[in-house]
Design an enzyme around this catalytic site. Structure first.
Site, PDB file in Angstrom:
ATOM      1  N   GLU A 119      35.273  55.133  63.536  1.00  0.00           N
ATOM      2  CA  GLU A 119      35.030  54.279  62.378  1.00  0.00           C
ATOM      3  C   GLU A 119      33.810  53.384  62.584  1.00  0.00           C
ATOM      4  O   GLU A 119      33.629  52.782  63.642  1.00  0.00           O
ATOM      5  CB  GLU A 119      36.268  53.411  62.130  1.00  0.00           C
ATOM      6  CG  GLU A 119      36.178  52.521  60.904  1.00  0.00           C
ATOM      7  CD  GLU A 119      37.342  51.555  60.801  1.00  0.00           C
ATOM      8  OE1 GLU A 119      37.682  51.162  59.674  1.00  0.00           O
ATOM      9  OE2 GLU A 119      37.922  51.199  61.844  1.00  0.00           O
ATOM     10  N   LYS A 196      38.074  53.614  52.458  1.00  0.00           N
ATOM     11  CA  LYS A 196      39.300  53.269  53.186  1.00  0.00           C
ATOM     12  C   LYS A 196      40.390  52.754  52.248  1.00  0.00           C
ATOM     13  O   LYS A 196      40.183  51.790  51.511  1.00  0.00           O
ATOM     14  CB  LYS A 196      38.956  52.224  54.243  1.00  0.00           C
ATOM     15  CG  LYS A 196      40.050  51.876  55.225  1.00  0.00           C
ATOM     16  CD  LYS A 196      39.454  50.973  56.304  1.00  0.00           C
ATOM     17  CE  LYS A 196      40.477  50.569  57.347  1.00  0.00           C
ATOM     18  NZ  LYS A 196      39.849  49.771  58.420  1.00  0.00           N
ATOM     19  N   CYS A 233      41.142  54.748  59.833  1.00  0.00           N
ATOM     20  CA  CYS A 233      41.720  53.732  60.707  1.00  0.00           C
ATOM     21  C   CYS A 233      43.119  53.271  60.297  1.00  0.00           C
ATOM     22  O   CYS A 233      44.100  53.948  60.571  1.00  0.00           O
ATOM     23  CB  CYS A 233      40.774  52.539  60.822  1.00  0.00           C
ATOM     24  SG  CYS A 233      41.179  51.466  62.232  1.00  0.00           S
TER      25      CYS A 233
END
Length: 389
Positions: A119, A196, A233
């Site tokens: 990331e 995300k 993540c």
């Protein structure tokens, strides 16, 4: 980082031999033999010169009567930053690009078809500081920014799909920021991007100071080599996030992450979550984490009553692959840059789905109805008490 544990694998291999080691591998990894693949001598030499670890493992499937094997080589890159965080932004970024290019070149000569970074790989993980300057200056266009232009050339050179996680500045929508992964085709074109879905608000990882939850849903990118998705993540803690990528047809789901060891970290969960997702959704998963300590110019606190500090602790690497059958390979080092390669047969996904019938038995209709009820303002949990009639 000389006092840090190198890896779980190092502990095991230094203390187990013979049948004990084989049994540990069978029980923990899912097979006695890691199916390690031979690397080119030139790749090993280049990795030694550039000081990064390299390893490769196979994930074969059974031969079928009606389909030929669908072999794809996938690579993961984990690395530390390359310049101190008090240096100018472009100097920091260019130093990382120069470091990573050496690793990509080795992946290219090994015939890697798809590669993914951890990331926000082209910058320090500065979000813990809660400072806006100069860290927001790392943000760039997903489609035309300098990092994407840099990777487009390498994608064409090596006929490689590249999965690149960056801090995106959305120039068409008031210059706001997103945590975005860009998927670059082997032709050099940007196939698309994913933002995300789940933003942490946990101590130093209160990233909502910089960007909010994404608006791209659960896209699956149909590449020349297979259908891929990116669970960025913190999304690895949300099982429905993993599930939706599978329902949309993903064959490989990458989890580019930045996560640390220590009390506030998630290292004890790291080896579980992506593996669980592979098992539950019958697809390949790839977990990638950055490496090293990152010290910042100004102290920051963690809202835990402890003294201010200038770093988060160790980003512990340990990147790994897992197959749809739950078999995984050894991870990379906790402390060193690395390139991990997997040669996988995507036919294994359907073979496991046919064998375990998870999709056939998952009862989406029942859960969809239950979730709809949960969202009602007057929802009452379905709890049965002993004396209730």
């Amino acid at each position: 980082m000389e006092n840090e544990t190198v890896s779980l694998e190092a502990i095991v291999n230094n203390n187990l031999t013979g049948r004990d080691l084989q049994e540990f591998n069978r029980i923990y990894y899912g097979r006695r033999d890691h199916n390690e693949l031979k690397l080119k001598d030139s790749s090993i030499a280049a990795a030694k010169e550039a000081d990064f670890e390299i390893a490769a493992y196979g994930f074969p499937a059974k031969k079928e009567h009606t389909r030929p094997p669908r072999i794809v080589k996938v690579g993961l890159i984990q690395h530390s930053i390359a310049a101190p965080t008090d240096r100018p932004v472009n100097e920091q970024k260019n130093a990382i690009l120069a470091k990573v290019k050496k690793i990509i070149d080795v992946a290219g000569q090994e015939g890697v078809n798809i590669i993914c970074f951890h990331e926000l790989w082209n910058m320090p993980f500065a979000f813990c500081t809660r400072e806006k300057q100069p860290w927001c200056e790392f943000a760039e266009s997903a489609e035309e920014g300098p990092t994407t232009r840099f990777l487009k050339e390498l994608a064409v050179k090596y006929a490689m799909v590249i999965v690149s996680s960056i801090l995106e500045r959305d120039e068409n929508h008031s210059d706001i920021l997103w945590n975005t992964t860009v998927v670059i085709s082997d032709t050099g074109n940007v196939i698309g991007k994913h933002r995300k879905n789940h933003i942490p608000r946990v101590g130093d990882f209160n990233e909502s100071n910089y960007y909010m939850e994404g608006n791209t849903g659960h896209p699956v990118f149909a590449t020349r080599y297979g259908k891929i998705a990116v669970n960025i993540c913190f999304g690895r803690h949300h099982v429905l996030n993993w599930m939706m990528f599978g329902l949309n047809g993903a064959e490989i789901v990458f989890n580019p992450s930045c996560t640390v060891a220590g009390e506030a970290g998630s290292e004890y969960m790291w080896n579980i979550e992506a593996r669980n997702a592979a098992i539950t959704n019958c697809y390949y998963t790839a977990a990638i984490n950055r490496v090293g300590y990152e010290e910042f110019p100004n102290e920051f606190t963690s809202a835990d009553g402890k003294p201010a500090h200038k770093d988060l602790g160790l980003f512990y690497g340990s990147s790994y692959f897992c197959g749809p059958d739950g078999v995984r390979c050894p991870g990379l080092s906790r402390t060193k840059d690395g390139l991990l390669i997997a040669e996988m047969d995507l036919n294994l996904n359907r073979q496991i789905r046919d064998r375990r019938c998870y999709y056939m038995t998952q009862r989406l209709d029942m859960y969809a109805d239950s979730l709809r009820k949960v969202l009602d303002l007057d929802y009452k949990p379905q709890v049965v008490h002993e004396n209730e009639k």
